[in-house]
Design a protein around this motif. Structure first.
Motif, PDB file in Angstrom:
ATOM      1  N   GLU A 248      50.808 -52.182 -17.964  1.00  0.00           N
ATOM      2  CA  GLU A 248      52.586 -52.543 -17.777  1.00  0.00           C
ATOM      3  C   GLU A 248      53.355 -52.077 -16.884  1.00  0.00           C
ATOM      4  O   GLU A 248      54.497 -52.320 -16.765  1.00  0.00           O
ATOM      5  N   GLU A 249      52.837 -51.286 -16.020  1.00  0.00           N
ATOM      6  CA  GLU A 249      53.392 -50.564 -14.714  1.00  0.00           C
ATOM      7  C   GLU A 249      54.645 -50.060 -15.115  1.00  0.00           C
ATOM      8  O   GLU A 249      55.589 -50.158 -14.645  1.00  0.00           O
ATOM      9  N   ILE A 250      54.433 -49.306 -16.327  1.00  0.00           N
ATOM     10  CA  ILE A 250      55.673 -48.486 -16.876  1.00  0.00           C
ATOM     11  C   ILE A 250      55.650 -47.143 -16.072  1.00  0.00           C
ATOM     12  O   ILE A 250      54.646 -46.658 -15.666  1.00  0.00           O
ATOM     13  N   VAL A 251      57.169 -46.684 -15.936  1.00  0.00           N
ATOM     14  CA  VAL A 251      57.378 -45.490 -15.201  1.00  0.00           C
ATOM     15  C   VAL A 251      57.147 -44.508 -16.156  1.00  0.00           C
ATOM     16  O   VAL A 251      58.195 -44.550 -17.203  1.00  0.00           O
ATOM     17  N   GLU A 261      59.385 -35.882 -11.063  1.00  0.00           N
ATOM     18  CA  GLU A 261      60.234 -36.151 -11.969  1.00  0.00           C
ATOM     19  C   GLU A 261      59.604 -37.294 -12.648  1.00  0.00           C
ATOM     20  O   GLU A 261      59.564 -37.533 -13.916  1.00  0.00           O
ATOM     21  N   CYS A 262      58.932 -38.408 -11.790  1.00  0.00           N
ATOM     22  CA  CYS A 262      58.296 -39.557 -12.135  1.00  0.00           C
ATOM     23  C   CYS A 262      56.976 -39.984 -11.644  1.00  0.00           C
ATOM     24  O   CYS A 262      56.799 -39.544 -10.658  1.00  0.00           O
ATOM     25  N   LYS A 275      48.958 -42.951  -9.472  1.00  0.00           N
ATOM     26  CA  LYS A 275      49.174 -43.882  -8.456  1.00  0.00           C
ATOM     27  C   LYS A 275      50.137 -43.152  -7.472  1.00  0.00           C
ATOM     28  O   LYS A 275      49.702 -43.257  -6.132  1.00  0.00           O
ATOM     29  N   GLU A 276      51.427 -42.887  -7.960  1.00  0.00           N
ATOM     30  CA  GLU A 276      52.267 -42.404  -7.211  1.00  0.00           C
ATOM     31  C   GLU A 276      53.308 -41.412  -7.930  1.00  0.00           C
ATOM     32  O   GLU A 276      53.815 -41.881  -9.066  1.00  0.00           O
ATOM     33  N   ALA A 277      53.755 -40.228  -7.238  1.00  0.00           N
ATOM     34  CA  ALA A 277      54.790 -39.384  -7.775  1.00  0.00           C
ATOM     35  C   ALA A 277      56.006 -39.750  -6.960  1.00  0.00           C
ATOM     36  O   ALA A 277      55.995 -39.722  -5.782  1.00  0.00           O
ATOM     37  N   PHE A 280      63.174 -39.951  -9.606  1.00  0.00           N
ATOM     38  CA  PHE A 280      63.774 -40.934 -10.333  1.00  0.00           C
ATOM     39  C   PHE A 280      64.763 -41.861  -9.407  1.00  0.00           C
ATOM     40  O   PHE A 280      64.776 -43.074  -9.359  1.00  0.00           O
ATOM     41  N   ASN A 281      65.565 -41.134  -8.519  1.00  0.00           N
ATOM     42  CA  ASN A 281      66.591 -41.775  -7.978  1.00  0.00           C
ATOM     43  C   ASN A 281      66.089 -42.629  -6.704  1.00  0.00           C
ATOM     44  O   ASN A 281      66.911 -43.488  -6.203  1.00  0.00           O
ATOM     45  N   SER A 282      64.932 -42.208  -6.143  1.00  0.00           N
ATOM     46  CA  SER A 282      64.340 -43.133  -5.194  1.00  0.00           C
ATOM     47  C   SER A 282      63.724 -44.195  -5.680  1.00  0.00           C
ATOM     48  O   SER A 282      63.608 -45.059  -4.741  1.00  0.00           O
ATOM     49  N   LEU A 283      63.701 -44.642  -6.826  1.00  0.00           N
ATOM     50  CA  LEU A 283      63.439 -45.925  -7.374  1.00  0.00           C
ATOM     51  C   LEU A 283      64.444 -46.791  -8.018  1.00  0.00           C
ATOM     52  O   LEU A 283      64.409 -47.761  -7.802  1.00  0.00           O
ATOM     53  N   PHE A 284      65.331 -45.882  -8.795  1.00  0.00           N
ATOM     54  CA  PHE A 284      66.468 -46.614  -9.491  1.00  0.00           C
ATOM     55  C   PHE A 284      67.735 -46.276  -9.011  1.00  0.00           C
ATOM     56  O   PHE A 284      67.811 -45.137  -8.291  1.00  0.00           O
TER      57      PHE A 284
END
Length: 285
Positions: A248-251, A261-262, A275-277, A280-284
């Motif tokens: 589901e490609e959940i973060v 962080e994520c 896959k990738e680390a 949080f703020n780099s994605l949202f």
């Protein structure tokens, strides 16, 4: 809805305890220990703005225990729960809900404080409803010998005595959250009925991983903490949930990973892997 990482401070725990039966030669590839075999860990919480609700997930270790108690955990860094909340422009009395994933001291210690005279305990968030679940509350207030040192009564009982405690109803492995766009996954391997919040946010799902997945170094299935009360059950829960997150490609929002962080996951020939680390703020935004 808007989500914010809340940094409450950092601590150190023994690398061997954090990785259980995994050999040190393997876990040091992702987590470098100091000369005492201690690794750095965060206590990263989350604040959710949702309409007129301001919801905090977990509270960190707090500051009311003795100097001797804290000396075991080598606290470091300048972050605190209060500073992080106030840096976003909110006061402690504005928090409407506190979700406690479970009641180990590093997750709920900040929920309760000494009063000004240090004669009694009181809740840190006077206007908040505190959320646990009935199974876990009973487990924590009637602790087994293995977990007793992690369930500190001064962190737990004042919440009930305040009249601010409510229970999430558990219905199988998934239950509705306390707001729309939230649900809980219940995991029983680390401790009884740990709650993993899953949020629909900006077109994605975000899972607050608590102690189901402490760090990216714990992604391989056998990498289970020595603290887990039912490690074989943790294996099954991790396999199910990490596969779900991959499909589901959940973060994954990581509470204890000091460096990350994520992260997201991918399926490889070796199973589910990182896959990738990222922050949080780099994605949202």
């Amino acid at each position: 809805m808007k989500l914010h990482p809340i940094n409450t401070g950092n601590f150190k725990l023994d690398g061997g305890a954090m990785f259980g039966v995994v050999p040190k030669s393997l876990w040091t590839r992702t987590n470098t220990p100091d000369t005492n075999n201690m690794c750095d860990w965060s206590m990263r919480c989350m604040l959710i703005e949702d309409g007129n609700r301001l919801i905090l997930i977990d509270t960190g270790i707090g500051d009311k225990q003795s100097e001797k108690f804290f000396s075991h955990f080598y606290l470091f860094g300048n972050d605190s729960l209060k500073k992080s909340i106030e840096s976003l422009g909110f006061g402690l009395d504005e928090i409407t809900d506190v979700v406690l994933t479970h009641l180990h001291f590093d997750h709920c210690g900040g929920a309760v404080i000494h009063n000004n005279s240090k004669e009694r305990y009181e809740t840190y968030f006077p206007n908040a409803t505190y959320w646990s679940n009935e199974n876990h509350w009973k487990w924590a207030t009637e602790p087994n010998a293995r977990e007793k040192a992690s369930f500190l009564k001064e962190n737990i009982l004042p919440i009930q005595e305040s009249g601010q405690l409510k229970f999430v109803e558990r219905n199988g492995n998934f239950s509705e959250g306390i707001i729309p766009n939230m649900e809980f996954f219940f995991a029983d391997g680390h401790t009884e009925s740990q709650m993993i919040p899953i949020l629909n946010y900006q077109g994605k799902k975000v899972a607050f991983m608590a102690d189901l997945l402490p760090s990216v170094g714990h992604i391989p299935l056998p990498y289970v903490m020595g603290y887990d009360t039912r490690p074989l059950l943790t294996l099954d829960e991790k396999e199910f949930f990490l596969n779900k997150c991959t499909e589901e490609e959940i973060v994954l929002f990581l509470e204890h990973d000091y460096h990350n962080e994520c992260c997201t996951l991918q399926l490889t020939e070796k199973g589910v892997r990182l896959k990738e680390a990222f922050s949080f703020n780099s994605l949202f935004n």
